[in-house]
Design an enzyme around this catalytic site. Structure first.
Site, PDB file in Angstrom:
ATOM      1  N   GLU A   1     -42.609  -5.828-129.948  1.00 28.40           N
ATOM      2  CA  GLU A   1     -43.237  -5.231-128.779  1.00 28.40           C
ATOM      3  C   GLU A   1     -42.738  -5.848-127.470  1.00 28.40           C
ATOM      4  O   GLU A   1     -43.486  -6.432-126.700  1.00 28.40           O
ATOM      5  CB  GLU A   1     -44.760  -5.330-128.907  1.00 28.40           C
ATOM      6  CG  GLU A   1     -45.267  -4.421-130.023  1.00 28.40           C
ATOM      7  CD  GLU A   1     -46.740  -4.553-130.307  1.00 28.40           C
ATOM      8  OE1 GLU A   1     -47.398  -3.524-130.466  1.00 28.40           O
ATOM      9  OE2 GLU A   1     -47.230  -5.702-130.377  1.00 28.40           O
TER      10      GLU A   1
ATOM     11  N   GLU B   1     -45.955  -2.164-139.224  1.00 33.51           N
ATOM     12  CA  GLU B   1     -47.398  -2.396-139.192  1.00 33.51           C
ATOM     13  C   GLU B   1     -48.081  -1.085-139.543  1.00 33.51           C
ATOM     14  O   GLU B   1     -47.722  -0.028-139.023  1.00 33.51           O
ATOM     15  CB  GLU B   1     -47.872  -2.872-137.814  1.00 33.51           C
ATOM     16  CG  GLU B   1     -47.354  -4.231-137.398  1.00 33.51           C
ATOM     17  CD  GLU B   1     -47.840  -4.659-136.017  1.00 33.51           C
ATOM     18  OE1 GLU B   1     -48.873  -4.123-135.553  1.00 33.51           O
ATOM     19  OE2 GLU B   1     -47.175  -5.520-135.406  1.00 33.51           O
TER      20      GLU B   1
END
Length: 1019
Positions: free
Chosen positions: A458, A534
């Site tokens: 991220e 994820e």
């Protein structure tokens, strides 16, 4: 991808930014700012640090660990004190003691002090603080606030006898977030990169006795901008510190290349080393000069069969043991393959965490984690979002897990400002980014368990990531690259997504995802394997929808599994003044900015007790599928066994059958299953059912796959997989005939069989003389984290809508209490205030002498915009009914989309054991598919409940309202009563705390419903 690097080990120093005499950057002058920002604010990775090298846990060169009690002083600011503490003669007698490795914010008085006072004045502690994406300081890179807790550490040590003279390195395995180091008064340099190793040459400074090591650690630094990793911010020296002797001729660095050719069955070994030496592998008969190659038949390394060869690397100054695993990783034919075969990742994301010690983990805890993973059919770990302690990777090599090793890099907080000023797209930060990539790859390059390097997490996109990727490909072309944050996959070899819902995963599996604007990049991405880095956010009760994900992974070869977020709840162990233990989360330490219990989203609780979510995951990803093969008459005369391993056969497993009628054992034995290669199935006949006279109840086969022998991770008999098969169609439930007539009793009551009702309200008051409260229609549950949903999720968020409508404050109006020849009928309207919505409910009671039957009819009024949380009845009974027995799903809890692990049987446990102790209390503990249940006292007396159809049973010592209001487990105070929930249906769980919501087939839509219960007392 495959191949071996032709590069010699990297042994050169990195270029450092220009320095002034006082050690600060010679940065351009900014009006209104100091000309030279301090070292902890410069963008460089550090100064004076040696180049990174491969880690190895042992050698014959001496090592001196420096763990233990250090002297420690804490200051509120980085500028509050000078460097005089680094002088060898400095008097630290008045300082506190601190355990190293460790976090000062979790020790002694430093842990008890608040982080900030109400007026915003910083306290010195740097207490634990949790944020998900927001930086807990003003975003002004690379600068940090003056309120910067700074810990000065001092340790005095002697060298062991026989140490000798010559080169030595001072090794730091992990320090958050910036450290400046002195030895015997001489400054060595500073470094950033909290989860990465750093070393200094110190041989010329060491003396036999009285060495003084001084380390200044700042909580905040420029490096903090690169470490916004959804976890507690915990400063300190949290990994080992040691001095390593480096005799002349010792190993400066080494790189083990051990590929495997799955066609020939041969492995090729070559070891690069500086200086040159020899490599011996006795089991393979190899004795090679470093740099030379040899190709020999080998047993390959896989996560399922992690075969390691013991070897030794010998130079003129050092001997290093090697553990060599031969395997080859490639992306070809649009798939990620190891040793020529597609692999399916049944993985978890893993932060390093301990509820007492933060990120300081001992080897026993690491091994315990990995044993739990293996025992629950987990085969892969993503080291979110930084390289783990290297001992963890040693254990992955030994026990067998696929590893995605992730760089110590996340800049998520810049996403909130449209990625403006993002360091990964600023060339001034590139040396720091490359340093982090190098320190990860060089430290971990010899681990066969690592099959993917990950650039970080991220961080948006930028030139810095491209530079990291280019360096990694050149240094180690034998491993593909992973990164999720760039949808174009320009720098990666796999297509990675987070929390894609089931429909999107299916489109991706079909290579039919939405196109990119660039046709070239789009065509390239469609040829890449797909991984969910994820998914299935394991926060609180859940995650739901795992089975549906797994079927997609098995149906579409491009979809190669993923990693549940995450392994462990990060609750910090605390005690109340009354010594009650609970686990703290964001906001419990006075943080001015925090993200609450979002830090508690794991498959195991903080104390590493498996949650129901882990048991569900184990069942869903089991590597052996056991299914019914139905005969023409509808009975299960055979079972289909499918091998879902990627490499292993089933020879290590034994198969056992059990035959039960109404949950009572009738027989058991061994089932002979033929040898099956990965992907193969076989139909195996079951034995003749061992039926006894009168067996007309529900008959079930259970077939289990268990370890035949002890393994490295579990004992013989450990259950790997199971399946449950109906032996015959389930008998229909026959309602008891109504034989009792209602009559009026004294005190405005109605008596029907064993039941006594309030004539005005129609509420059951007594059953066979035992006080009963209810039952009444109930639709509310204490919202789960997934019901609450993440604030950034697209609406509607279930719990928000439930509260808006008023489902937490339903009102009951009795419209009529009617008696017939053999019935008591109660007509009511259940509705929230302020809304035209309602549930018209009819309670129809009938009885025999000792049985009381309730049939409910529920019909909605109005246009209901959301599903119900639950639909059933709740009642309050005597708290002495402390033992629960039931026939149905168990032994653990289950909800519509989390009940794969619940097998039908007879179960028994204390009511208190039915509770799931989520760090933040919420709906939990429902047992699904219950045919009947009994709640009893120690003398056997109590209450029996039968349902038609099956029901969800929940029993607890506090009400749903009390559960809703609680923030921690210590807020729940048992009352003198017991609350029973008998639910016809429950809304699913989903994963909307960060992922997708409840799938349509698991939503509890508002619709007419009919269900019944039979109550009786046990004497």
């Amino acid at each position: 991808m495959t191949g071996t690097s032709q590069h010699a080990p990297h042994l050169t120093s990195y270029p450092q930014p220009p320095r002034t005499a006082d050690g600060t950057d010679s940065a351009p002058h900014h009006p209104g700012r100091p000309r030279n920002p301090p070292y902890y604010e410069d963008r460089s990775p550090g100064s004076g640090v040696l180049p990174p090298r491969a880690w190895y846990p042992r050698s014959d060169a001496a090592r001196l660990p420096l763990h233990g009690r250090w002297r420690f002083r804490l200051s509120a600011s980085a500028t509050a004190v000078d460097e005089s503490f680094a002088r060898p003669d400095f008097d630290d007698a008045q300082w506190q003691e601190l355990r190293v490795p460790g976090h000062w914010a979790l020790q002694g008085r430093f842990a008890s002090e608040g982080s900030y006072e109400g007026n915003g004045t910083a306290q010195p502690s740097g207490a634990p603080a949790y944020t998900n994406t927001a930086y807990p300081f003003p975003v002004d890179p690379p600068r940090v606030p003056d309120e910067n807790p700074t810990g000065d550490h001092r340790q005095v040590f002697d060298l062991p006898d026989g140490w000798g003279e010559g080169p030595a390195v001072l090794h730091f395995a992990g320090v958050e977030s910036c450290a400046r180091v002195w030895l015997n008064g001489q400054e060595l340099g500073h470094f950033k990169g909290s989860r990465l190793p750093h070393e200094f040459e110190v041989g010329a400074l060491l003396r036999p006795r009285g060495n003084v090591l001084a380390v200044r650690v700042h909580q905040w630094s420029s490096g903090s901008y690169l470490e916004d990793q959804d976890q507690w911010w915990l400063p300190g020296i949290f990994r080992e510190v040691a001095v390593h002797r480096r005799p002349e001729g010792s190993v400066a660095d080494h790189f083990v290349h051990a590929g495997f050719d799955h066609v020939t069955g041969h492995g090729t070994l070559r070891v690069e080393c500086a200086p040159a030496g020899r490599v011996a592998v006795p089991a393979l008969g190899l004795d090679l000069a470093t740099g030379e190659s040899a190709t020999v038949p080998v047993r390959p390394w896989t996560a399922e069969q992690p075969h390691l060869y013991d070897g030794e690397l010998v130079t003129s100054g050092e001997r290093i043991p090697l553990r060599i695993g031969f395997r080859t990783v490639r992306v070809e034919d649009g798939l990620l393959k190891v040793n020529g075969r597609r692999i399916l990742l049944r993985g978890v994301n893993r932060h390093e965490f301990h509820p007492r010690y933060g990120r300081t983990l001992d080897p026993e805890t690491m091994r315990r984690d990995l044993l739990l993973m293996k025992q629950h059919n987990i085969n892969a770990v993503r080291t979110s979002h930084y390289p783990p302690h290297p001992a963890f990777l040693d254990l992955c090599d030994e026990l067998g897990l696929w590893v995605v090793d992730e760089c110590d890099l996340e800049t998520h907080g810049f996403g909130g400002q449209g990625w403006r000023d993002n360091p990964v797209d600023d060339p001034r930060w590139e040396p720091a980014l490359l340093d982090r990539a190098r320190r990860m790859v060089e430290r971990d390059k010899n681990h066969p368990s690592i099959v993917l390097w990950s650039l970080g997490n991220e961080c948006g996109t930028g030139r810095g990531l491209s530079a990291m990727a280019a360096w990694m490909r050149e240094r180690d072309p034998s491993r593909p690259l992973h990164y999720e944050g760039d949808p174009s996959c320009a720098d990666t070899d796999v297509y990675s997504r987070m929390y894609a819902d089931h429909a999107e995963v299916e489109r991706i599996g079909q290579r039919a995802e939405a196109p990119l604007s660039d046709p070239g990049l789009d065509a390239r991405r469609r040829q890449l394997p797909f991984i969910l880095c994820e998914y299935a956010h394991a926060m609180g009760n859940g995650p739901g929808g795992l089975s549906e994900y797994q079927r997609l992974f098995e149906r579409y070869e491009r979809c190669q599994g993923g990693f549940v977020w995450e392994w462990i709840d990060h609750g910090l162990r605390q005690q109340t003044p009354d010594d009650e233990v609970f686990h703290a989360y964001g906001g419990d330490f006075g943080e001015e900015l925090h993200d609450g219990n979002f830090v508690c989203d794991g498959l195991v609780f903080p104390d590493r007790v498996p949650s129901p979510g882990l048991l569900e995951f184990k069942k869903v990803v089991e590597p052996v599928r056991i299914e019914t093969e139905t005969d023409e008459d509808g009975t299960a005369g055979a079972v289909r066994i499918t091998n879902l391993y990627d490499f292993a056969g089933l020879g290590h497993l034994g198969f056992r059958w059990i035959y039960e009628v109404d949950g009572e054992l009738r027989g058991h034995g061994r089932l002979e299953v033929p040898s099956l290669a990965p992907g193969e199935s076989a139909v195996v006949r079951l034995p003749t059912p061992p039926v006894e006279p009168g067996d007309d109840g529900e008959a079930l086969w259970t077939v289990r796959a268990v370890l035949d022998e002890d393994s490295a991770w579990a004992a013989a008999g450990h259950e790997v997989a199971w399946g449950q098969l109906p032996a015959a169609p389930r008998p229909a439930v026959t309602p008891p005939a109504a034989t009792a007539a209602p009559r009026r009793g004294e005190g405005n009551v109605i008596v029907l069989g064993p039941g006594t009702f309030d004539a005005g309200t129609g509420v059951l008051a007594y059953l066979d003389g035992v006080r009963i409260g209810g039952p009444r229609l109930d639709v509310w549950r204490a919202p789960t984290d997934n019901d609450e949903a993440a604030p950034w999720q697209p609406g509607p968020r279930p719990a928000t809508e439930w509260r808006r409508i008023g489902l937490h404050r339903m009102r009951h109006r009795v419209d009529a209490v009617e008696t017939g020849p053999d019935t008591v009928v109660v007509r009511s309207r259940v509705a929230p205030a302020g809304a035209p919505l309602a549930l018209r409910t009819v309670y129809r009671w009938t009885a025999q002498r000792d049985l009381l039957r309730l049939e409910l009819s529920v019909d909605p009024e109005g246009d209901w915009p959301v599903p119900l949380p639950r639909l059933g009845v709740r009642m309050r009974v005597c708290g002495s009914l402390g033992l629960a027995k039931w026939f149905g799903g168990g032994p653990g809890e289950g909800y519509p989309d989390t009940r794969a692990a619940a097998r039908v049987g007879r179960w028994s446990m204390p009511v208190d054991a039915l509770q799931t102790p989520h760090v933040r209390p919420q709906e939990n503990g429902a047992r699904p598919g219950v045919r009947w249940a009994e709640l009893t006292r120690t003398d056997g007396s109590g209450l029996r409940i039968e349902g038609d159809p099956d029901f969800f049973l929940t029993a607890r010592r506090w009400s749903a309202e009390e559960l809703t209001a609680a923030r921690h487990t210590t807020d729940l105070r048992p009352g003198d009563g017991l609350w029973l929930h008998l639910d016809h249906a429950q809304h699913g769980i989903g994963s909307q705390s960060c992922g997708p919501g409840v799938l349509p087939q698991h939503r509890l839509e508002v619709a007419p419903a009919r269900f019944s219960f039979v109550f009786s007392s046990l004497r």
